[in-house]
Design an enzyme around this catalytic site. Structure first.
Site, short mmCIF file in Angstrom:
data_model
loop_
_atom_site.label_atom_id
_atom_site.label_comp_id
_atom_site.label_asym_id
_atom_site.label_seq_id
_atom_site.Cartn_x
_atom_site.Cartn_y
_atom_site.Cartn_z
N THR A 156 -41.53 -44.82 -25.12
CA THR A 156 -41.85 -44.86 -23.69
C THR A 156 -40.72 -44.07 -23.04
OG1 THR A 156 -40.61 -46.88 -23.25
CG2 THR A 156 -42.92 -47.16 -23.85
N HIS A 157 -41.05 -43.30 -22.03
CA HIS A 157 -40.07 -42.38 -21.39
C HIS A 157 -39.48 -41.41 -22.41
CE1 HIS A 157 -40.14 -45.34 -18.06
NE2 HIS A 157 -40.06 -46.23 -19.05
N SER A 278 -41.43 -15.29 -35.63
CA SER A 278 -40.84 -14.56 -34.51
C SER A 278 -40.60 -13.13 -34.94
CB SER A 278 -39.53 -15.22 -34.10
OG SER A 278 -38.70 -14.29 -33.45
N LYS A 284 -37.90 -18.69 -37.73
CA LYS A 284 -38.83 -19.38 -36.85
C LYS A 284 -40.22 -19.60 -37.45
CE LYS A 284 -38.32 -19.19 -32.48
NZ LYS A 284 -38.24 -20.22 -31.48
N GLU A 291 -49.42 -24.57 -28.49
CA GLU A 291 -48.94 -24.13 -27.17
C GLU A 291 -50.07 -23.47 -26.39
OE1 GLU A 291 -45.25 -21.81 -27.67
OE2 GLU A 291 -44.95 -23.03 -29.46
#
Ligand code: ARG
Length: 458
Positions: A156-157, A278, A284, A291
């Site tokens: 949570t949070h 990348s 990467k 996304e």
């Protein structure tokens, strides 16, 4: 340029740019099938009612069937010089059949025709989307079944909160997606009402049978007000709303996939098939697909705002503004279909790193609630237990310990109620296993949820 269908009323030619501006064939060509099927039902109705002869109706239907077959086989290209798909089909029909072709548009207008086509088209697309949503749920269920005992921190949070199973976490997404199926199904009921026969706006003087056409085309009922029939686009708004909520769900899942596959989390690893590298940083492995799904959500919300804004303040009945209903909703359809398919593949091929999930669960004091509950069960009021547990956590942090390694003598210095059994009570497995409330994370609960979901998918 071909002579305009309305040459008669006007003599002058339309400006070339204005003509392109006015034309919608570039995007409404995708409704060719619905347009032709609609026309076939219309011709059948005209024949059945004696508005044209049966022989003429049969000629029209055969001609339309041929056009459909020719478009599908590639023998007939849709001519982008036509104004829209409705004009194109009528033009070809008339070229092929002569004067009979000119009878098709009796007791009809493009206003009710386009409303009909779009309802039929989106009805079909909704079915496809529902199928794709099911595929995502099925892909999730496979991972869920494989990970019924994998423990990770629930957040949570975005702070570690309580231990949960990975299955329980992913099942939450299945329920969101199940509601999406419900939403599309429910929306389809309101969409499946036939506007054909409303004509331009006021109905017609011919003795038509709107129920006959509606039934032929698989509609549940007909619009009982012809003005509403041609000017209602609520079904487009609702359709894109369903798409927007669905995209919001996919976006939330994408966000978690992005987080989980980061080096900070490493809870999952995406397959090479769903990642990119990348151009400069050799190390990467980027979660571009997730996304993009997250990113495309904004675009579908934009489609929703577009149609709402177009319709706002439009007087009755048909206005050309309404031609703007299509590109947005088609964009939403294409985006949602693509995102669902990519999501299903990405989920189906991701690897789950149970070890890292467990490690994260062990480090965050996510069993502190269970320590408090332990004291409560031994007779202490919850608030007092809560405070003592907090003090113990603070002491652990100061001494670089966790609740599992905190010595019994130290526990006892905080409360006499604490005994050796505390260690079993706060083990992560116990914490999960004991959450047996209905819908909780307890190990059995996943089975009940899976069973429910599977029964709904049948
Ligand atoms: N292409 C038009 C549309 O998409 C078809 C309806 C045209 N009706 C008219 N009265 N100009 O809305």
């Amino acid at each position: 340029m071909a002579q305009k269908m309305w040459a008669g009323r006007t003599a002058g030619e339309t400006d070339k740019l204005a003509d392109d501006f006015n034309s919608s064939i570039h995007f409404d060509c995708r409704m060719y099938k619905q347009d032709i099927k609609g026309s076939m039902a219309h011709a059948a109705m005209l024949g059945a009612k004696g508005i044209i002869t049966q022989a003429e109706a049969e000629t029209l239907i055969a001609g339309l069937e041929e056009i459909l077959a020719d478009i599908e086989s590639g023998a007939l290209d849709i001519n982008m010089d036509s104004e829209d798909i409705h004009m194109f089909v009528e033009e070809v029909l008339t070229q092929r059949l002569g004067d009979v072709g000119k009878k098709l548009h009796t007791a009809r207008s493009r206003n009710d025709q386009v409303a009909l086509d779009l309802r039929m088209h989106l009805r079909d697309e909704a079915e496809t989307i529902i199928g794709y949503i099911k595929d995502v749920i099925k892909a999730l269920l496979i991972i869920i079944k494989d990970n019924k005992t994998a423990i990770l921190p629930g957040y949570t949070h975005l702070q570690r909160a309580q231990p949960i199973t990975f299955a329980h976490h992913l099942l939450a997404y299945c329920f969101m997606l199940l509601r999406d199926i419900d939403r599309f199904t429910d929306m389809k009921k309101r969409m499946n009402v036939s506007p054909i026969g409303s004509c331009a706006l006021a109905g017609t003087t011919y003795d038509t049978d709107r129920y006959f056409e509606a039934e032929q085309l698989g509609f549940d009922s007909i619009c009982l007000n012809s003005i509403d029939g041609v000017s209602d686009r609520d079904f487009v708004v609702e359709f894109i709303s369903c798409c927007s909520v669905l995209m919001m769900h996919l976006s939330r899942l994408s966000e978690e996939i992005i987080l989980w596959s980061s080096w900070e989390f490493k809870f999952i690893e995406l397959s090479d098939a769903y990642t990119t590298g990348s151009s400069i940083m050799p190390q990467k492995k980027n979660s571009d697909m997730a996304e993009l799904i997250r990113g495309k959500t904004g675009r579908v919300y934009g489609d929703l705002m577009g149609i709402l804004t177009t319709l706002k303040g439009l007087p009755l009945a048909y206005n050309k503004d309404m031609q703007e209903d299509k590109e947005g909703v088609f964009d939403a359809v294409d985006t949602v279909k693509m995102c669902l398919q990519v999501m299903a593949g990405m989920v189906a091929t991701m690897k789950v790193n149970r070890q890292n999930m467990l490690r994260a669960a062990q480090e965050g004091f996510i069993n502190a609630t269970d320590l408090a509950d332990y004291l409560v069960k031994k007779g202490m009021p919850f608030r007092t237990a809560y405070k003592i547990s907090g003090t113990i956590v603070a002491d652990c942090i100061a001494r670089k310990l966790v609740l599992e390694t905190y010595p019994l003598t130290d526990y006892k210095s905080h409360s006499d109620l604490i005994d050796e059994d505390i260690y079993n009570e706060i083990s992560l497995e116990t914490c999960v296993a004991k959450r047996i409330s209905v819908g909780g994370t307890g190990f059995e609960s996943a089975n009940m949820q899976i069973e429910y979901l599977e029964s709904k998918l049948d």
